[in-house]
Scaffold this motif. Structure first.
Motif, PDB file in Angstrom:
ATOM      1  N   ARG A 144       5.147 -11.582  -2.334  1.00  0.00           N
ATOM      2  CA  ARG A 144       4.756 -10.834  -1.145  1.00  0.00           C
ATOM      3  C   ARG A 144       5.704  -9.647  -0.970  1.00  0.00           C
ATOM      4  NH1 ARG A 144       1.852 -13.477   2.799  1.00  0.00           N
ATOM      5  NH2 ARG A 144       1.662 -11.342   3.582  1.00  0.00           N
ATOM      6  N   GLU A 145       5.172  -8.550  -0.429  1.00  0.00           N
ATOM      7  CA  GLU A 145       5.975  -7.341  -0.264  1.00  0.00           C
ATOM      8  C   GLU A 145       7.183  -7.573   0.639  1.00  0.00           C
ATOM      9  OE1 GLU A 145       5.828  -3.090   2.074  1.00  0.00           O
ATOM     10  OE2 GLU A 145       3.934  -4.126   1.687  1.00  0.00           O
ATOM     11  N   LEU A 146       8.344  -7.149   0.132  1.00  0.00           N
ATOM     12  CA  LEU A 146       9.566  -7.123   0.951  1.00  0.00           C
ATOM     13  C   LEU A 146      10.023  -5.702   1.216  1.00  0.00           C
ATOM     14  CD1 LEU A 146      12.182  -9.886   0.063  1.00  0.00           C
ATOM     15  CD2 LEU A 146      10.441  -9.860   1.843  1.00  0.00           C
ATOM     16  N   THR A 147       9.902  -4.839   0.222  1.00  0.00           N
ATOM     17  CA  THR A 147      10.323  -3.444   0.403  1.00  0.00           C
ATOM     18  C   THR A 147       9.306  -2.520  -0.259  1.00  0.00           C
ATOM     19  OG1 THR A 147      11.604  -3.161  -1.639  1.00  0.00           O
ATOM     20  CG2 THR A 147      12.725  -4.208   0.223  1.00  0.00           C
ATOM     21  N   SER A 148       9.382  -1.246   0.097  1.00  0.00           N
ATOM     22  CA  SER A 148       8.568  -0.234  -0.571  1.00  0.00           C
ATOM     23  C   SER A 148       9.334   1.075  -0.543  1.00  0.00           C
ATOM     24  CB  SER A 148       7.206  -0.075   0.110  1.00  0.00           C
ATOM     25  OG  SER A 148       7.361   0.461   1.413  1.00  0.00           O
ATOM     26  N   THR A 149       8.957   1.978  -1.430  1.00  0.00           N
ATOM     27  CA  THR A 149       9.548   3.316  -1.423  1.00  0.00           C
ATOM     28  C   THR A 149       8.469   4.331  -1.779  1.00  0.00           C
ATOM     29  OG1 THR A 149      11.204   4.802  -2.398  1.00  0.00           O
ATOM     30  CG2 THR A 149      10.406   3.019  -3.798  1.00  0.00           C
ATOM     31  N   SER A 150       8.409   5.433  -1.019  1.00  0.00           N
ATOM     32  CA  SER A 150       7.352   6.431  -1.166  1.00  0.00           C
ATOM     33  C   SER A 150       7.924   7.822  -1.400  1.00  0.00           C
ATOM     34  CB  SER A 150       6.475   6.463   0.094  1.00  0.00           C
ATOM     35  OG  SER A 150       5.804   5.242   0.283  1.00  0.00           O
ATOM     36  N   ASP A 151       7.281   8.540  -2.309  1.00  0.00           N
ATOM     37  CA  ASP A 151       7.551   9.961  -2.518  1.00  0.00           C
ATOM     38  C   ASP A 151       6.495  10.725  -1.723  1.00  0.00           C
ATOM     39  OD1 ASP A 151       7.923  12.542  -3.364  1.00  0.00           O
ATOM     40  OD2 ASP A 151       7.586  12.141  -5.502  1.00  0.00           O
ATOM     41  N   CYS A 152       6.930  11.426  -0.679  1.00  0.00           N
ATOM     42  CA  CYS A 152       6.008  12.167   0.185  1.00  0.00           C
ATOM     43  C   CYS A 152       5.966  13.645  -0.163  1.00  0.00           C
ATOM     44  CB  CYS A 152       6.388  11.963   1.656  1.00  0.00           C
ATOM     45  SG  CYS A 152       6.241  10.237   2.180  1.00  0.00           S
TER      46      CYS A 152
END
Length: 431
Positions: A344-352
Motif C-alpha cells: 500500500r502507498e506510503l509515500t509519493s514524489t511528483s515532478d510538476c
C-alpha cells in the motif's frame, strides 16, 4: 498551467497528454481558440490606442475649421478604445479559465492507463513471514494503548483517532527522524500553516476538479491543506529565486486534512485512510533542466527513509490517468501490509515541471539575467498515521509486542520493543 508556447508549437503533444490521462481532448482546442482570441483582442486594443494617440495629436494641430471633425473622430476612438479594453479583459478571463482546465503535460515514458496500470520498477526487502496469526494495526494499537479509534470517532466522527502513549511517541519519533535526515540532506525545515488562501490552492492544482477533496472554511475564505506542498509552493509566490547554487529545498511539517470524497467503504477500519494526519513533505524549487534528476533524488531520500524503518516496499511508476493535475510524472513507494497481503502507498514524489510555478508566478534568473519560470517538485518523506499502521503490522510479534527499528530508538527512549503496559520512560542502562 502549461506553457502556451508549447501549446501553440506542439498542440498534438498536449492532446496526446490529455488522451493518456483520460481527459477531454477538446479542451486543447478550446484553449487554442481562447489564446487566439486574446491575442486578437490585444492587437485590436493596441491598434486603437495608437490611432487614438494620433487623433489626439491631430486635435492639437487642427485649424478651427478642421477641429470639430477631428475632435469627433478622437472622441469616437476613445469610446472604441474603452470597448476594446473591456473586450480584452473578457478575453483574458476566458483564456485563464480555459488554461486552468488543462492538466500538466505528462512526460514521455509515463505508463498509459489508470489506477491499475502502474508499473513496478523494483521491489526492496523481504516480505516477512509469521508463525502466528497476524493482527492488524488497530488490534496491535489497542493492545499497546497506542491508538484509540472509538474515542476519536466520539470526539470528531468517522476516520478520526487519538494517538496515545507509545502511539504519540511514535509520531514524534518519526517526525524527528524525518526532519533530522532531511536537514542532513540539505533541506531547510519548515513548520507550515495548515490554512491557506484560495490562490495557493488553485496555484498548486488542488481546486477545480479536485475541490471535492478539500475542506473549506467559508467564513474566512480559507482552505485546510491536504499536504504542506500547498503552503511550501505558495511561500514564494510572485518572487524571483536565486537558484544559482542549485535547488532550493524545504522539509515542511504540517497537519493535513482530506475529505476522502468518493472513498465510501474503503479502508474504514484503522488509520490508513483518515480525514486528518500529520506529514513531513519535501519540496524543491529548481531550474527546469534539473527537475528530472531532482525527482530521482527525492525518490532516493524516500527509499532511504523506509529502509531506515526496516520496511519492505516496492517503487511504482504511476500511470498517466492516475496523475494529479500538476504532476508530469509520479513515483509511489508502497510498503507491505501483512494483514492485507499487499503493498500500500506510503509515500509519493511528483515532478510538476513549471506548471505550479507558472500559476504562482515563481521565477529565477538565468545566466543572462532574464527571468525564467522555475520548476517545482514534491515528495512525501513520512505520512505519519499510515506509516505507524505499517510499522505496527510489519514489526509485530506473537506476544503483542512490536520491534522498534534501530533508527527510531534514539527518539523512543532507547526501547527495542513496544510492549503492552510498558513504561514509557527510558530503560535503565545494562550493568
Amino acid at each position: 498551467m502549461i506553457d502556451l508556447r508549447q501549446l501553440r508549437e506542439h498542440p498534438d503533444l498536449v492532446k496526446a497528454s490529455q488522451r493518456a490521462r483520460g481527459a477531454d481532448e477538446s479542451r486543447v482546442d478550446d484553449l487554442l481558440a481562447a489564446d487566439a482570441a486574446r491575442r486578437e483582442a490585444v492587437k485590436r486594443a493596441d491598434d486603437l490606442r495608437a490611432e487614438q494617440k494620433t487623433a489626439s495629436q491631430a486635435v492639437k494641430k487642427a485649424t478651427p475649421e478642421e477641429r470639430p471633425a477631428v475632435l469627433e473622430r478622437a472622441q469616437a476612438l476613445a469610446a472604441q478604445v474603452k470597448q476594446a479594453e473591456e473586450a480584452l479583459r473578457t478575453a483574458d478571463a476566458a483564456l485563464r479559465a480555459a488554461h486552468l482546465r488543462i492538466a500538466n503535460v505528462v512526460h514521455d515514458g509515463v505508463p498509459p492507463g489508470g489506477e491499475d496500470d502502474a508499473v513496478t520498477l523494483r521491489t526492496v526487502g523481504e516480505v516477512p513471514a509469521y508463525d502466528f496469526p497476524v493482527r492488524d494495526h488497530v488490534e496491535i494499537g489497542e493492545l499497546l494503548g497506542a491508538i484509540d479509534i472509538e474515542r476519536g470517532a466520539k470526539v470528531s466522527g468517522a476516520r478520526f483517532y487519538f494517538l496515545t502513549g507509545p502511539g504519540a511517541l511514535l509520531e514524534f519519533a518519526l517526525v524527528q527522524l524525518a526532519i533530522t535526515r532531511a536537514v542532513a540532506a540539505g533541506f531547510t525545515p519548515v513548520v507550515a500553516p495548515a490554512l491557506v488562501r484560495p490562490e495557493a490552492m488553485e496555484g498548486t492544482g488542488f481546486l477545480g476538479e479536485h475541490d471535492e477533496e478539500v475542506y473549506r472554511v467559508e467564513r474566512d475564505d480559507l482552505y485546510l491543506v491536504g499536504t504542506s506542498e500547498v503552503a511550501l509552493a505558495g511561500m514564494h509566490k510572485d518572487e524571483v529565486l536565486d537558484l544559482a547554487g542549485g535547488p532550493r529545498r524545504y522539509a515542511g511539517w504540517s497537519s493535513c486534512f482530506r475529505r476522502e470524497a468518493g472513498s465510501y467503504g474503503k479502508d474504514t477500519r484503522g488509520i490508513i485512510r483518515v480525514h486528518w494526519f500529520d506529514k513531513v513533505e519535501m519540496f524543491s524549487f529548481c531550474r527546469p533542466e534539473e527537475a528530472a534528476a531532482e525527482h530521482l533524488r527525492l525518490l532516493a531520500w524516500e527509499e532511504e527513509f523506509l529502509q531506515a524503518l526496516e520496511l519492505p516496499y516496492r517503487v511504482v511508476d504511476i500511470a498517466a490517468g492516475d496523475l494529479g493535475t500538476s504532476a508530469a510524472r509520479k513515483y509511489d513507494i508502497e510498503a507491505w501490509f501483512p494483514t492485507q497481503n499487499t503493498y500500500r502507498e506510503l509515500t509519493s514524489t511528483s515532478d510538476c515541471t513549471t506548471f505550479q510555478a507558472r500559476r504562482l508566478n515563481i521565477r529565477y534568473k538565468d545566466e543572462a539575467g532574464r527571468n525564467q519560470v522555475a520548476a517545482t517538485l514534491n515528495g512525501t518523506l513520512c505520512a505519519i498515521a499510515r506509516t505507524i499502521a505499517c510499522l505496527l503490522e510489519v514489526h509485530q510479534r506473537a506476544d503483542g509486542s512490536v520491534h522498534v527499528p534501530v533508527a527510531l530508538r534514539p527518539w523512543l527512549g532507547g526501547h527495542e520493543l513496544l510492549t503492552p503496559g510498558m513504561s514509557l520512560a527510558a530503560p535503565a542502562p545494562v550493568a
